[in-house]
Design a protein around this motif. Structure first.
Motif, mmCIF file in Angstrom:
data_model
loop_
_atom_site.group_PDB
_atom_site.id
_atom_site.type_symbol
_atom_site.label_atom_id
_atom_site.label_comp_id
_atom_site.label_asym_id
_atom_site.label_seq_id
_atom_site.Cartn_x
_atom_site.Cartn_y
_atom_site.Cartn_z
ATOM 1 N N TRP B 180 0.840 -1.204 0.000
ATOM 2 C CA TRP B 180 0.000 0.000 0.000
ATOM 3 C C TRP B 180 0.870 1.247 0.000
ATOM 4 C CZ3 TRP B 180 -3.371 -2.273 4.502
ATOM 5 C CH2 TRP B 180 -4.167 -3.293 3.977
ATOM 6 N N ASN B 182 3.828 1.343 -1.270
ATOM 7 C CA ASN B 182 4.395 1.431 -2.613
ATOM 8 C C ASN B 182 3.409 2.046 -3.592
ATOM 9 O OD1 ASN B 182 6.938 0.538 -2.113
ATOM 10 N ND2 ASN B 182 6.549 -1.588 -2.682
ATOM 11 N N VAL B 183 2.127 1.719 -3.432
ATOM 12 C CA VAL B 183 1.109 2.349 -4.272
ATOM 13 C C VAL B 183 1.180 3.861 -4.082
ATOM 14 C CG1 VAL B 183 -1.377 2.685 -4.572
ATOM 15 C CG2 VAL B 183 -0.459 0.380 -4.358
ATOM 16 N N ARG B 185 3.656 5.569 -3.044
ATOM 17 C CA ARG B 185 4.919 6.100 -3.581
ATOM 18 C C ARG B 185 4.843 6.256 -5.089
ATOM 19 N NH1 ARG B 185 9.894 2.697 -1.834
ATOM 20 N NH2 ARG B 185 11.042 4.347 -2.889
ATOM 21 N N THR B 186 4.353 5.218 -5.780
ATOM 22 C CA THR B 186 4.316 5.317 -7.248
ATOM 23 C C THR B 186 3.330 6.381 -7.703
ATOM 24 O OG1 THR B 186 2.711 3.538 -7.380
ATOM 25 C CG2 THR B 186 5.000 2.924 -7.675
ATOM 26 N N LEU B 187 2.364 6.711 -6.861
ATOM 27 C CA LEU B 187 1.417 7.769 -7.230
ATOM 28 C C LEU B 187 1.897 9.139 -6.747
ATOM 29 C CD1 LEU B 187 -1.975 5.965 -6.507
ATOM 30 C CD2 LEU B 187 -0.991 6.464 -8.731
ATOM 31 N N GLU B 188 3.102 9.172 -6.216
ATOM 32 C CA GLU B 188 3.697 10.423 -5.722
ATOM 33 C C GLU B 188 2.760 11.166 -4.768
ATOM 34 O OE1 GLU B 188 6.343 12.792 -8.351
ATOM 35 O OE2 GLU B 188 5.326 11.738 -9.961
ATOM 36 N N VAL B 189 2.177 10.427 -3.843
ATOM 37 C CA VAL B 189 1.282 11.037 -2.861
ATOM 38 C C VAL B 189 2.133 11.767 -1.822
ATOM 39 C CG1 VAL B 189 -0.497 10.559 -1.154
ATOM 40 C CG2 VAL B 189 -0.388 9.201 -3.230
ATOM 41 N N ARG B 193 -0.880 13.774 2.847
ATOM 42 C CA ARG B 193 -2.023 13.092 2.228
ATOM 43 C C ARG B 193 -1.892 11.581 2.436
ATOM 44 N NH1 ARG B 193 -3.445 11.791 -3.481
ATOM 45 N NH2 ARG B 193 -5.710 11.580 -3.488
ATOM 46 N N THR B 197 -4.715 9.372 3.999
ATOM 47 C CA THR B 197 -5.501 8.546 3.077
ATOM 48 C C THR B 197 -5.030 7.106 3.008
ATOM 49 O OG1 THR B 197 -4.124 9.233 1.240
ATOM 50 C CG2 THR B 197 -6.161 10.466 1.581
ATOM 51 N N VAL B 198 -3.809 6.830 3.434
ATOM 52 C CA VAL B 198 -3.337 5.447 3.365
ATOM 53 C C VAL B 198 -3.039 4.899 4.759
ATOM 54 C CG1 VAL B 198 -1.591 3.891 2.427
ATOM 55 C CG2 VAL B 198 -2.401 5.802 1.055
ATOM 56 N N PRO B 201 -6.242 5.107 7.564
ATOM 57 C CA PRO B 201 -7.272 4.074 7.392
ATOM 58 C C PRO B 201 -6.722 2.659 7.538
ATOM 59 C CG PRO B 201 -7.116 5.454 5.413
ATOM 60 C CD PRO B 201 -6.101 5.967 6.372
ATOM 61 N N ALA B 202 -5.454 2.446 7.134
ATOM 62 C CA ALA B 202 -4.888 1.099 7.244
ATOM 63 C C ALA B 202 -4.670 0.721 8.700
ATOM 64 C CB ALA B 202 -3.576 1.016 6.471
#
Lengths: 300, 279
Positions: B180, B182-183, B185-189, B193, B197-198, B201-202
């Motif tokens: 999650w 990594n997701v 990171r690859t989306l440059e969040v 945020r 958002t990650v 909630p996790a």
């Protein structure tokens, strides 16, 4: 002679190395001095046994890992970290379980375009969800979806940010054969329609033959090398049904299988004199080239 | 099938309850053996000695008293005679205040500890040392430094609620799945945020578990703290009724403490259901 090697190198991997510290001191070299390139709009696959560093190569392209030596260049710029230009489809789909299908895709869209209005984000996300055939399931949570549907969401999420490159880490390996086939069809259709540049890790020979224009063969690690780059001789309009009826199919398949079974292991001990790490040979196995194992067309 | 099970369980619960009440009633009923003694002496000795009546109240005495409390829960007749409702409100208020401050401290701190291995290693010895301290051991120090018994009680609630929330938040944040992250990171969040958002909630189910443990401990501790601090609250009420030798009120207090504790826990369990995700 394949001409594209000197053409526009959209992605260029230039002498990268990756090393890990060994348990009892010293280092293990996963691979070093690795070179190959990909062109715009091309579908490349990398094939090799577990532990040869395929995932490391993909992680370097994704920017999740950095090489210890060398650079990976995309569109003229060295990769220094993750980027929205390069979308990853993860093997384990990696969906956020507390978000709906739409929420997962919209998360990517709003990361790509932070200024977009909620409506615009939604429209873009919905368009991608429709593209992978999940319309009607957009309000479901990932836990309510089958494995294939989850991976479709992963694909929709990757496509939704309109990346320059699509990176796939064995995206279909956890799926059953029928679902895998359907998803391969979808990915192929989408990539052909949009001219998407894509890079995929696989250990499934038939998947590589069906999807990839270019197949990078990697020898066993540690110290893995690019043994050769196979240029897919099958026509671009190939279909799943008649794949095995293509005249060059068996030559290609035998060549790949032979590599995986024997040459991936033995290559290191019998490196041809003409071999250069910097310019791995490009091979185009066809029915007319007599023996599948000895069909090197070009060594530089 | 499952409704059948619920029904059977309900019937069994009722039977057990009835058996308990019956046993209680029999054990505390008037034996009736009236000792033949001097009336003056009998007056001194009370009913226990003269009529064989147990000093332990029976279930019907308790029920009658409960009814009395229910009819007028909020009366206030001076410092030593307040309605049960008022006493409970004081206790719940203290718990809420101390607990709320602990949430405000524990969750951000837990985030930092969970996200930074350095902070985790650096703060771990302190947390390990502070965690097993009985919150009541802080009481004298709190009284000495704060010089206000009401605030000291709140401080004790704060300190006892802190650790489970802190540890669970740190653990939940540290064990967010790498894929999650990594997701993100690859989306440059961006970091903030990503946190909301990650990671939040996790980690939310783990954090809520810590919050549930904390509210349980806080409610256990408030009774003891109020016995020490005195003045108001359900803990003070229990001790005061013991000094009054009103066993009926002591029993009622025990019942009410259990009830409120259960409600607090159930409320958080309901919140936890909102943030839990199936995986």
């Amino acid at each position: 002679m394949p001409q594209y090697m000197n053409e526009d190198r959209f992605i260029s991997i230039e002498g990268i190395a990756r090393r890990y510290p060994k348990a009892g001191g010293g280092e293990t070299t996963i691979f070093d001095d690795l070179w190959f390139s990909m062109n715009r709009g091309e579908f490349s696959a990398i094939i090799g046994h577990s532990g040869c560093g395929k995932t490391t190569v993909l992680n370097i392209l994704a920017g999740l890992e950095l090489p210890d030596e060398g650079v990976a260049v995309v569109d003229g710029r060295a990769i220094e970290g993750p980027s929205l230009d390069r979308a990853v489809i993860f093997q384990s789909h990696a969906l956020l379980p507390w978000r709906t299908v739409l929420g997962n895709v919209a998360f990517a869209v709003s990361s790509r375009w932070p200024d977009w209005s909620a409506d615009k984000v939604r429209d873009q996300a919905m368009a991608c969800i429709e593209k992978v055939g999940l319309k009607g399931s957009e309000l479901k949570k990932p836990a309510e979806l089958s494995g294939g549907m989850k991976q479709r969401v992963g694909i929709a999420r990757a496509l939704s940010i309109e990346p320059k490159i699509l990176l796939m880490d064995e995206p279909f390996s956890a799926l059953d054969a029928l679902t895998r086939g359907t998803l391969q069809d979808e990915v192929r259709r989408i990539c052909l329609e949009t001219g998407q540049t894509a890079f995929m890790i696989t250990h499934d020979v038939d998947e590589a033959i069906y999807l990839a224009d270019k197949i990078v063969l990697m020898t066993n690690g540690p110290g893995a090398m690019v043994a050769e780059i196979v240029d897919n001789p099958l026509p671009r309009n190939r279909g799943r049904i008649d794949l095995h009826k293509q005249p060059d199919y068996y030559a290609l398949r035998n060549h790949l299988i032979d590599f995986l079974v024997t040459r991936s292991r033995s290559f290191k001990d019998e490196i041809p004199e003409t071999y250069s790490k910097r310019h791995p040979p490009i091979v185009r196995p066809t029915a007319s080239t007599s023996s599948a194992t000895d069909s090197t067309l070009s060594a530089a | 099938m499952s409704s059948n099970l619920t029904l059977r369980a309900g019937v069994l619960s009722f039977v057990l309850f009835a058996l308990f009440i019956a046993a209680w009633h029999i054990a505390t009923r008037q034996i009736g053996a009236v000792a033949n003694m001097d009336p003056e002496y009998a007056k001194l000795m009370g009913l226990t000695a003269t009529t064989g009546k147990s000093a332990m109240p029976g279930p019907f005495d308790v029920a009658a008293k409960i009814w009395e409390h229910l009819k007028n829960p909020f009366y206030d007749r001076g410092p030593n005679d307040k309605g049960l409702g008022i006493q409970l409100a004081y206790s719940v208020g203290r718990v809420m205040l101390g607990y709320f401050i602990a949430v405000c401290v524990a969750i951000p701190t837990g985030f930092v500890i969970g996200m930074s291995p350095l902070m985790n290693k650096a703060l771990n010895p302190f947390i390990q040392l502070m965690k097993p301290i009985s919150p009541l051991a802080w009481m004298p120090l709190a009284l000495y430094t704060i010089k206000d018994s009401a605030v000291s009680a709140i401080f004790v609630i704060f300190i006892c609620s802190l650790w489970p929330m802190l540890i669970n938040t740190a653990f939940g944040v540290a064990s967010v799945r790498k894929e999650w992250l990594n997701v993100a990171r690859t989306l440059e969040v961006r970091p903030l945020r990503k946190a909301f958002t990650v990671i939040l909630p996790a980690a939310a189910p783990t954090i809520l578990t810590g919050m549930r443990i904390s509210i349980g401990i806080a409610w256990l501790v408030i009774v003891a703290a109020e016995m020490l601090v005195g003045g108001t609250g359900i803990g003070y009420f229990v001790w005061n009724e013991w000094n009054n030798l009103s066993i009926v009120n002591v029993i009622i207090s025990i019942l009410v403490i259990g009830l409120v504790g259960m409600l607090l826990d159930q409320a958080l369990a309901r919140v936890a259901r909102f943030v839990t995700y199936p995986d």
